[in-house]
Scaffold this motif. Structure first.
Motif, short mmCIF file in Angstrom:
data_model
loop_
_atom_site.label_atom_id
_atom_site.label_comp_id
_atom_site.label_asym_id
_atom_site.label_seq_id
_atom_site.Cartn_x
_atom_site.Cartn_y
_atom_site.Cartn_z
N ALA A 67 0.83 -1.12 0.15
CA ALA A 67 0.08 0.11 0.10
C ALA A 67 0.91 1.16 -0.09
O ALA A 67 1.91 1.35 0.82
CB ALA A 67 -1.03 -0.08 1.06
N ALA A 68 0.50 2.03 -0.75
CA ALA A 68 1.37 3.37 -1.03
C ALA A 68 1.49 4.41 0.32
O ALA A 68 2.57 4.88 0.40
CB ALA A 68 0.91 4.44 -1.99
N CYS A 72 4.57 -0.94 4.68
CA CYS A 72 4.31 -2.43 4.26
C CYS A 72 3.99 -3.42 5.14
O CYS A 72 4.24 -4.49 5.26
CB CYS A 72 5.67 -2.90 3.51
SG CYS A 72 5.96 -1.85 2.19
N ARG A 73 3.37 -3.07 6.35
CA ARG A 73 3.40 -3.99 7.58
C ARG A 73 1.73 -4.42 7.46
O ARG A 73 1.32 -5.37 8.15
CB ARG A 73 3.37 -3.32 8.83
CG ARG A 73 4.87 -3.30 9.08
CD ARG A 73 5.46 -2.74 10.51
NE ARG A 73 6.64 -2.46 10.76
CZ ARG A 73 7.04 -1.87 11.71
NH1 ARG A 73 6.57 -1.77 12.85
NH2 ARG A 73 8.33 -1.51 12.06
N HIS A 74 1.02 -3.33 6.68
CA HIS A 74 -0.46 -3.62 6.79
C HIS A 74 -1.16 -3.21 5.36
O HIS A 74 -0.62 -2.38 4.58
CB HIS A 74 -1.22 -2.57 7.67
CG HIS A 74 -0.65 -2.66 9.05
ND1 HIS A 74 -0.94 -3.78 10.12
CD2 HIS A 74 0.15 -1.90 9.86
CE1 HIS A 74 -0.24 -3.59 11.08
NE2 HIS A 74 0.46 -2.45 11.03
N PHE A 75 -1.88 -4.03 5.01
CA PHE A 75 -2.87 -3.86 3.74
C PHE A 75 -4.29 -4.07 3.92
O PHE A 75 -4.84 -5.17 3.45
CB PHE A 75 -2.48 -4.69 2.61
CG PHE A 75 -2.62 -3.97 1.14
CD1 PHE A 75 -3.68 -3.70 0.78
CD2 PHE A 75 -1.69 -3.57 0.41
CE1 PHE A 75 -4.23 -3.25 -0.38
CE2 PHE A 75 -1.74 -2.99 -0.73
CZ PHE A 75 -2.97 -2.67 -1.27
N GLY A 81 -3.60 3.65 -3.37
CA GLY A 81 -2.47 3.49 -4.26
C GLY A 81 -1.38 2.37 -3.86
O GLY A 81 -1.69 1.89 -2.96
N LEU A 82 -0.32 2.11 -4.95
CA LEU A 82 0.63 0.97 -4.56
C LEU A 82 1.90 1.63 -4.58
O LEU A 82 2.12 2.75 -5.28
CB LEU A 82 0.56 -0.10 -5.64
CG LEU A 82 -0.87 -0.88 -5.49
CD1 LEU A 82 -0.92 -1.87 -6.76
CD2 LEU A 82 -1.03 -1.73 -4.13
N LYS A 83 2.98 0.98 -4.07
CA LYS A 83 4.51 1.38 -4.19
C LYS A 83 5.15 0.08 -4.34
O LYS A 83 4.83 -0.87 -3.78
CB LYS A 83 4.77 2.36 -3.06
CG LYS A 83 4.94 1.95 -1.92
CD LYS A 83 5.34 2.64 -0.64
CE LYS A 83 5.34 1.93 0.65
NZ LYS A 83 5.75 3.06 1.81
N LEU A 84 6.20 0.49 -5.07
CA LEU A 84 7.21 -0.67 -5.33
C LEU A 84 8.35 -0.36 -4.53
O LEU A 84 8.97 0.89 -4.89
CB LEU A 84 7.56 -0.91 -6.89
CG LEU A 84 8.76 -1.79 -7.15
CD1 LEU A 84 8.44 -2.99 -6.87
CD2 LEU A 84 8.66 -1.40 -8.66
N LEU A 106 -4.04 6.29 -7.48
CA LEU A 106 -5.43 5.92 -7.92
C LEU A 106 -6.18 7.21 -7.82
O LEU A 106 -5.89 8.20 -6.88
CB LEU A 106 -6.28 5.04 -7.29
CG LEU A 106 -5.55 3.56 -7.12
CD1 LEU A 106 -6.21 2.54 -6.38
CD2 LEU A 106 -5.31 3.05 -8.63
N ALA A 107 -7.23 7.37 -8.74
CA ALA A 107 -8.19 8.59 -8.76
C ALA A 107 -9.18 8.56 -7.53
O ALA A 107 -9.09 7.68 -6.85
CB ALA A 107 -9.09 8.61 -9.96
N GLU A 108 -9.86 9.67 -7.33
CA GLU A 108 -10.77 9.77 -6.25
C GLU A 108 -11.81 8.52 -6.22
O GLU A 108 -12.08 8.26 -5.12
CB GLU A 108 -11.42 11.12 -6.30
CG GLU A 108 -12.27 11.28 -5.25
CD GLU A 108 -11.47 11.51 -3.71
OE1 GLU A 108 -12.23 11.00 -2.66
OE2 GLU A 108 -10.47 11.98 -3.74
N ASN A 109 -12.24 8.24 -7.18
CA ASN A 109 -13.58 7.07 -7.15
C ASN A 109 -12.77 5.69 -7.41
O ASN A 109 -13.51 4.97 -7.92
CB ASN A 109 -14.57 7.56 -8.17
CG ASN A 109 -14.06 7.58 -9.65
OD1 ASN A 109 -12.83 7.71 -9.72
ND2 ASN A 109 -14.90 7.71 -10.81
#
Length: 171
Positions: A67-68, A72-75, A81-84, A106-109
Motif C-alpha cells: 500500500a502506498a 508495508c506492515r498492513h494492507f 495506491g501502490l508502491k514498489l 489512484l483517482a478519487e473514485n
C-alpha cells in the motif's frame, strides 16, 4: 406538379423526440461501459507495476509491492495506491533508508485491495523475479466496476473479471 425539398416542423420534432428517447435509454449502458473500461485500464496499470517489480527484483534483489501510504506492515481495507519498494535488508517492511522505485496513485473514485494466500500485507519478489512463496489478487475498483489482477506463485499477473462477491467489496 410541385415538389417539396425539406421537412415539416412536426416531422422534425418527432424525429428529435425519438432521438432523445434513444439517447436517454443508452446513457446508463454507456456509463457502465466506460466505468468497466476504466477499471480494465487501471488493472493493466497494476499489471505493468508488477512486471516492473519482477524485473527490478531480478536486477536489484528483493522488492515488495504494498500500500502506498504504509510501511508495508498492513494492507487492510481499500487503499488509494501502490508502491514498489526495494527491500535491501530483507526485513519485509519499508524502512526510511529504502527507496521507493515506483508509485501508482489512484483517482478519487478508485481503490485497490490485496488478498494473499498466506495473508501477507505485501507482495514480495525474490532476486529470481518470482513471488516469494505466495499468490493472491489485487481487486481494482472504479466507480462500482471491478477487475482482479491475479498473481501466480511464479509472480505472473493476469487480469480477470471480478465476480459478484468481489464487486460487493468495492466501496
Amino acid at each position: 406538379m410541385q415538389t417539396h425539398n425539406g421537412v415539416t416542423l412536426p416531422e422534425l420534432l418527432i424525429t428529435t423526440a425519438i432521438l432523445m428517447i434513444l439517447a436517454g435509454l443508452t446513457m446508463p449502458a454507456m456509463t457502465r461501459f466506460l466505468d468497466e473500461q476504466a477499471s480494465v485500464a487501471r488493472a493493466n496499470t497494476v499489471v505493468g507495476l508488477l512486471r516492473e517489480a519482477r524485473a527490478s527484483a531480478a536486477a536489484r534483489g528483493p522488492v515488495m509491492v504494498c500500500a502506498a501510504n504504509s510501511d508495508c506492515r498492513h494492507f487492510d481495507g481499500p487503499h488509494k495506491g501502490l508502491k514498489l519498494v526495494h527491500d535491501r535488508n530483507n526485513n519485509r517492511r519499508h524502512d526510511s533508508d529504502e527507496s521507493v522505485l515506483k508509485r501508482v496513485q489512484l483517482a478519487e473514485n478508485e481503490s485497490i485491495q490485496w488478498r494473499s494466500f498466506r495473508m501477507k500485507p505485501w507482495l514480495r519478489f525474490s532476486h529470481r523475479g518470482v513471488a516469494w512463496y505466495q499468490n493472491g489478487h489485487f481487486l481494482v475498483c472504479h466507480a462500482g466496476a471491478a477487475r482482479k489482477v491475479i498473481i501466480s506463485t511464479q509472480g505472473r499477473a493476469r487480469v480477470a473479471p471480478a465476480g459478484k462477491t468481489a464487486r460487493q467489496r468495492c466501496p
